[in-house]
Design a protein around this motif. Sequence first.
Motif, mmCIF file in Angstrom:
data_model
loop_
_atom_site.group_PDB
_atom_site.id
_atom_site.type_symbol
_atom_site.label_atom_id
_atom_site.label_comp_id
_atom_site.label_asym_id
_atom_site.label_seq_id
_atom_site.Cartn_x
_atom_site.Cartn_y
_atom_site.Cartn_z
ATOM 1 N N GLU A 120 0.828 -1.206 0.000
ATOM 2 C CA GLU A 120 0.000 0.000 0.000
ATOM 3 C C GLU A 120 0.868 1.264 0.000
ATOM 4 O O GLU A 120 2.100 1.189 0.004
ATOM 5 N N VAL A 121 0.192 2.395 0.016
ATOM 6 C CA VAL A 121 0.855 3.688 0.167
ATOM 7 C C VAL A 121 1.145 3.905 1.651
ATOM 8 O O VAL A 121 0.283 3.691 2.507
ATOM 9 N N TRP A 122 2.368 4.332 1.949
ATOM 10 C CA TRP A 122 2.762 4.669 3.309
ATOM 11 C C TRP A 122 3.320 6.084 3.332
ATOM 12 O O TRP A 122 3.790 6.593 2.305
ATOM 13 N N TYR A 123 3.246 6.718 4.498
ATOM 14 C CA TYR A 123 3.886 8.035 4.623
ATOM 15 C C TYR A 123 4.411 8.224 6.037
ATOM 16 O O TYR A 123 3.945 7.606 6.998
ATOM 17 N N SER A 124 5.428 9.090 6.131
ATOM 18 C CA SER A 124 6.127 9.306 7.394
ATOM 19 C C SER A 124 6.453 10.781 7.565
ATOM 20 O O SER A 124 6.729 11.485 6.587
ATOM 21 N N ASP A 125 6.423 11.247 8.802
ATOM 22 C CA ASP A 125 6.885 12.589 9.121
ATOM 23 C C ASP A 125 8.313 12.557 9.657
ATOM 24 O O ASP A 125 8.805 13.546 10.194
ATOM 25 N N GLY A 126 8.969 11.432 9.480
ATOM 26 C CA GLY A 126 10.312 11.235 9.979
ATOM 27 C C GLY A 126 10.329 10.443 11.266
ATOM 28 O O GLY A 126 11.373 9.917 11.672
ATOM 29 N N THR A 127 9.166 10.362 11.917
ATOM 30 C CA THR A 127 9.060 9.613 13.180
ATOM 31 C C THR A 127 7.923 8.606 13.136
ATOM 32 O O THR A 127 8.121 7.413 13.380
#
Length: 520
Positions: A232-239
């Motif tokens: 799937e699509v994943w996303y992160s803010d760095g943490t």
Amino acid sequence: MKAAYTIFLIASISILPFLLRCSGGGGDLYDALTSTVTAQDSIPQALQFTDLDPDEDQLLGDLIIKRAAEERKITTYRVYWGSGESTRLSGVSAIASFTANGTDHTLTLAADTAVPSGATHLLVYTEGEEGEVTTPKAIDFADLVIRRVAEINTTGSSNPSGFTIYNNELYFAADGGTGLEVWKTDGTAGGTVMAHNVNTDPDPSPSAPSNFTVYDGMLYFSATGTNAINREVWYSDGTTLTSLEINATGSAEPDHFTVFNGKLFFSAIDGTDGTQLWSFDGFTKTELTTANPTKGINPIHFKEYNSKLYFAASDGINGVELWETDGTAANTTMVLPEINSGGDSSPEELAVYNGSLYFSAADSAANGTEFWSFDGTTFQMIENINTTASISSSPGDITTYNGRMYFRADNGTEGSELWASYGTTASTTLFADINPGSAGSYPASLRVYLNRLFFRAYDGTHGEELWVTDGTSAGTKMVCDIVPGIGSFSPSELTVYNGRLYFSATYPLGNNELWVLYYK
């Protein structure tokens, strides 16, 4: 008393560095440098130095001193270490002296010549009956360094890929021994760490992240989550790591991420319509196409041009052709007339140059895949590079450097080599035949860095190594034979980050790791 005289110099100064030889040496570090500067009148016209020592703070090579254009008042050339372009290093005497006799001079620095602390230049002063010229000729011998950043995988290859800058760090996929996961680096060995272990299943169950793209302050990518079921699509803010579900019943296989018109676009499968074009605005995911519902349109090779997003796709009726969208479903259509009415034109390698869209495509089986352009209205084959019937030149890695397009192509005679074009038929020519004969050098991973074009190539004598060009034939050469002889360093995915050039490469022991090139 005779007064010392000063020469005021107004000249054009150019510095041209090349990395020449890097085999051997200490550990992961290899360096060498060629620099040339020019001047006139009563100081040397030019200095040239090639550092052949593979270690930092050591020099090996010849300093070539091009004699002054006017030597009538000169008796001697003296060479000093300098702490700047016009400042002699304090407490250090002249390295050598030469008599002005109408010829050029060569100072040989023996192997392991130590660079004194604080030295940054070699300075050449001239002197005569009236004293010493107060303005020296200077050359900066800053080392060009190639080294491994970190040994991410101590038992094999980490295979870093997908380099993307986010939050002032370089993110990428790598295998630290537990499969491909999300890694990041600040350019130091200690700062090269796993950022996210997306798939926490027992080894080996890699998430295999790809398509790293920065959008709306987040780092987006595709990956396989725990249980290795859905990609799937994943996303992160760095943490914090979050998934965006597209397919509730299986794997969405999201791919080809790109940002356009304030949204994230990608291809994905929702379980019903095949692989279609999707967008995400940070809140809502939208399916923009539904044609060919069994297989989908399979959109690939996205490129923004003239306020639209262009890509290759097929509606199941026509072949793989060029499509366009303004970001709405209603205005997502195939560009007409299609390039190949009898099959697939398969446009690839889309690049914007001088107001037009350039790419490779095939208008027929007879011509094969050649070099094309689109100005928003009309398609044009720029050049049929390989004129042999049904054989393609397959232009690839189209990259703009110094106002000119460079790319890989095979004309059927020299093999796959480096070509260049200003966007016209007349200007589309073979730029460098790096591997003479029909085998080709297969230049790839073209990247502009420090006003030079770096790339990977094979010259037939050495393996796949790092090459560089300044846009001239004389300035096109192998940077360094890192793996001596026919063995290959195989640099790929060249990426500029924090003023340095990062890439993956294979050495030593055949392991593929993260490397960097920069000026010390």
